[in-house]
Every structure is written in structure tokens, then in C-alpha cells.
Design an enzyme around this catalytic site. Structure first.
Site, PDB file in Angstrom:
ATOM      1  N   LYS A   1       0.870  -1.183   0.000  1.00  0.00           N
ATOM      2  CA  LYS A   1       0.000   0.000   0.000  1.00  0.00           C
ATOM      3  C   LYS A   1       0.902   1.226   0.000  1.00  0.00           C
ATOM      4  CE  LYS A   1      -4.523   1.188   1.847  1.00  0.00           C
ATOM      5  NZ  LYS A   1      -5.372   0.727   0.740  1.00  0.00           N
TER       6      LYS A   1
HETATM    7  C1  LIG Z   1      -6.407  -0.125   0.401  1.00  0.00           C
HETATM    8  C2  LIG Z   1      -6.659  -0.787  -0.903  1.00  0.00           C
HETATM    9  C3  LIG Z   1      -7.678  -1.743  -1.088  1.00  0.00           C
HETATM   10  C4  LIG Z   1      -8.677  -2.089  -0.024  1.00  0.00           C
HETATM   11  O1  LIG Z   1      -8.110  -2.599   1.145  1.00  0.00           O
HETATM   12  P1  LIG Z   1      -8.952  -2.628   2.488  1.00  0.00           P
HETATM   13  O2  LIG Z   1      -8.013  -3.224   3.473  1.00  0.00           O
HETATM   14  O3  LIG Z   1     -10.127  -3.487   2.234  1.00  0.00           O
HETATM   15  O4  LIG Z   1      -9.336  -1.231   2.779  1.00  0.00           O
HETATM   16  C5  LIG Z   1      -7.781  -2.369  -2.319  1.00  0.00           C
HETATM   17  N1  LIG Z   1      -6.943  -2.059  -3.337  1.00  0.00           N
HETATM   18  C6  LIG Z   1      -5.962  -1.149  -3.185  1.00  0.00           C
HETATM   19  C7  LIG Z   1      -5.084  -0.866  -4.340  1.00  0.00           C
HETATM   20  C8  LIG Z   1      -5.781  -0.491  -1.982  1.00  0.00           C
HETATM   21  O5  LIG Z   1      -4.819   0.423  -1.862  1.00  0.00           O
END
Ligand SMILES: *Cc1c(COP(=O)(O)O)cnc(C)c1O
Length: 365
Positions: A204
Site C-alpha cells: 500500500k
Molecule cells: C487499500 C486498498 C484496497 C482495499 O483494502 P482494504 O483493506 O479493504 O481497505 C484495495 N486495493 C488497493 C489498491 C488499496 O490500496
């Protein structure tokens, strides 16, 4: 801090917090990501010294030397999760331990220092505690927490930074869909991809979002709400949206979602949906699903529902799909029955309205 010992947060209260009346006005209609609380958390890291100087202090601009590494080489990661108002005025978090773990995994991929999971969790609690009045009472609203970390060393050489700043800020957010959940239209780009095998798709990091913005602009140009990315190698298989994972629901009650091969983000909402759908008796397959198959299954009627999922919007129905080859609609283009049901179940667990059988919800205050 090294190993098991706990970080102590030095607390400096904001001497000029927002007044109760002004806060109430802001909380009445916060939108998303524009209103912030009175405080922030920061923790510093230096090679050879470890984690130090953990503070809770007034939220304020961060001064940066123009040669700070993140401004040049983008070593940056973040998380996103919500704090919810519980019965009796307490505050809960949903699966924050999973965010803590993922933050470490993201750090590792980006060659950054790994913040101990306990320090991550303690930092959330420290901020929510001091800003607890900012957790909305509205049962549809929440306090969005944004932990992030960047390379803070002042150096233009290309190497992993020797210093990092970890911080948490908080932003009250209203219901994602005002006036009820509404299906979105997605644009499937044949021009841009998001993440390649061996790349940073599972981390992330801000960089993944930076690469998605031009595709998002293309989506908006074509009258769509969101861009949906296909795999970078064959341009054939569905990966995910720029900030949400995706699920397909078929007429036999089964679901399909793309597998975690390293190019998509392992969403905590995705994982929760996998668990809940299986619990409710649905077969869920984590397997590749091509755009071609998607179009054919929508045409034949075998495909009944498609939804995107992530912390911000929980579950979002996808009604319309557009690409340079034209457009198709999923079923009647509305919100599918299972999409609505899974969304409700997840929200009810998060809000403490139904039993939490997985230990996902933790009361922190
Ligand atoms: C944060 C994110 C998600 C969703 O993750 P959650 O943990 O469910 O909030 C999905 N795809 C990407 C690219 C992300 O950055």
C-alpha cells in the site's frame, strides 16, 4: 525501541483546539478527507537508533528539507481504517491488527524500516483517545485513521533511507453514499496498467496511486466513476480498481475474486467478504477471470452481480462496464441482492449490531 519494549508517547495537547460548536458543525457534514482532528501522532526512526520520539501533538504542517528522500524517490506507504462509535460512547476498531501486519509487509517491499505492530496499534489508540470527541455519533459515519510513513533522510543518493517519519492523522467521514448505496460505472483501460509481476501492487504505497491517476482521469472522461485495471502482462485478466478489490457473483450462488499473486492489494475487506460469503454457504474461488469471460457471462446472464470492496466504501456495486469496445451492463444495472446482504452483514459487525464471531472488532476506549 528495539524488540519487545513498548513505546511511550509524549503528549502535548493542542493549545487551541477547535471549539465544541465548530466541531459539531464540521461533524454534521464532513464529506471525505477534508476535515481533520486537533492532533496527530509522529514517531521517528533512525538507523542504529531504532524508533524514538513518539509524540501526540497538535496537528500541524511538517517542515521538510527540499532534499528529503521521499520527495525524490517516493519511499512512502500508508494505511486506512475506521474508528467507530460504540454503544455507551466507547470506540472500536475493525481488524486493526491486519492493518498493522500489512503496514509491515508494505514497509518490507519498499525497503523501509518496519514499525512493530504493537507500536502501530498503540499509535492509533493514542490518537483516538485524545481526539475521541471527533468520532461521529452518526451510525453511518466514522473517524477515518490514516497512518503513513515516508523516507525522511536528507540525501539525494539512491538507496533506502536511513531515517523515517511515521505519522497518524484522523479525519471524520460521513456515509460514503449519501441517500443509499448506488451502483458505479467502471472504465476498463486498454492503455494503462497498475502493477506488474514483481512490482509493488501488493504494497500500500503512494506510488501505486500515482500511476492510477491518469487511468482514473480517462475513466472520468468516459463518464465512469472508477478505473478498473487488467493484468499488466496479457492485458486480459481482471486485477482490481485503484483502491478497491473486485468480486463476481454467479447464478449458482458462487463468487470469484482475483487471487493474491502479488499484483493486487490484499484488502482486509476482501478477506472479510471471503470469510462471510463462505460462512453463508457460498462457494468462493480465488481465480483469474478474464475481461472476455466477464463480457460473455454478463451477456449470457450467468453473471448476476459485481462489486468492488474496500474500507472507505465497504461494498460498492458495479452496474456498468465501459471500454473502447463499448459498454455492457451487469444484470439490471442495480445493486445485487448478495452485494446488499454482504454489505449489511459487514457493516452490522463493524457497528456491533450483530455478533462478531471472528474477534474482528476491538474496543479501544
Ligand atoms: C487499500 C486498498 C484496497 C482495499 O483494502 P482494504 O483493506 O479493504 O481497505 C484495495 N486495493 C488497493 C489498491 C488499496 O490500496
Amino acid at each position: 525501541m528495539n524488540g519487545g519494549e513498548r513505546l511511550e508517547f509524549e503528549i502535548h495537547r493542542n493549545p487551541a483546539p477547535v471549539s465544541a460548536a465548530e466541531r459539531a458543525a464540521l461533524l454534521a457534514n464532513p464529506g471525505f478527507g477534508r476535515v481533520f482532528t486537533d492532533h496527530m501522532v509522529t514517531i521517528r526512526y533512525a538507523e542504529g537508533k531504532g524508533w524514538y520520539d513518539a509524540r501526540v501533538e497538535a496537528r500541524a504542517p511538517i517542515q521538510m528539507d527540499p532534499a528529503t528522500a521521499v520527495l525524490h524517490y517516493a519511499q512512502e506507504i500508508f494505511e486506512g481504517l475506521k474508528a467507530y462509535r460504540a454503544d455507551g460512547g466507547g470506540v472500536t476498531l475493525f481488524r486493526a491488527d491486519a492493518n498493522a501486519r500489512r503496514f509491515r509487509d508494505s514497509a518490507q517491499r519498499m525497503a523501509m524500516a518496519a514499525l512493530p505492530e504493537q507500536a502501530f496499534l498503540d499509535s492509533l489508540k493514542a490518537l483516538v483517545e485524545i481526539d475521541r470527541e471527533w468520532v461521529p455519533d452518526d451510525p453511518e459515519a466514522s473517524l477515518y485513521l490514516r497512518p503513513f510513513m515516508y523516507a525522511s533522510e536528507v540525501f539525494l543518493g539512491v538507496k533506502p533511507s536511513a531515517e523515517y517519519l511515521y505519522a497518524v492523522i484522523a479525519s471524520p467521514v460521513g456515509p460514503y453514499f449519501k441517500g443509499g448505496v448506488a451502483p458505479v460505472a467502471v472504465w476498463v483501460s486498454d492503455k494503462y496498467t497498475r502493477a506488474a509481476p514483481g512490482g509493488t501492487g501488493a504494497a500500500k504505497c503512494g506510488g501505486n496511486y500515482a500511476t492510477s491517476l491518469v487511468a482514473q482521469a480517462e475513466a472520468v472522461e468516459h463518464g465512469c466513476d472508477q478505473a478498473l485495471f487488467l493484468d499488466a502482462v496479457e492485458r486480459r485478466y481482471v486485477d482490481e480498481l485503484s483502491g478497491m478489490n473486485v468480486f463476481f457473483v454467479f447464478d449458482d450462488g458462487s463468487l470469484v475474486t482475483p487471487p493474491l499473486t502479488g499484483t493486487i492489494l490484499p484488502g482486509i475487506t476482501r478477506d472479510s467478504v471471503l470469510t462471510l460469503a463462505r460462512e453463508q454457504g457460498h462457494e468462493v474461488r480465488e481465480e483469474l477471470y478474464s475481461f472476455e469471460q466477464w463480457r460473455a457471462d454478463a451477456a449470457s446472464g450467468r453473471l448476476r452481480e459485481v462489486f468492488a470492496c474496500g474500507t472507505a466504501a465497504v461494498l460498492t456495486p458495479i452496474g456498468t462496464v465501459r471500454s473502447t469496445d463499448g459498454e455492457f451492463v451487469i444484470a439490471d444495472g442495480g445493486t445485487g441482492e448478495l452485494t446488499g446482504r454482504l454489505r449489511q452483514t459487514l457493516v452490522d459487525i463493524q457497528r456491533g449490531r450483530i455478533a462478531d464471531r471472528h474477534g474482528w472488532v476491538r474496543r479501544i476506549l
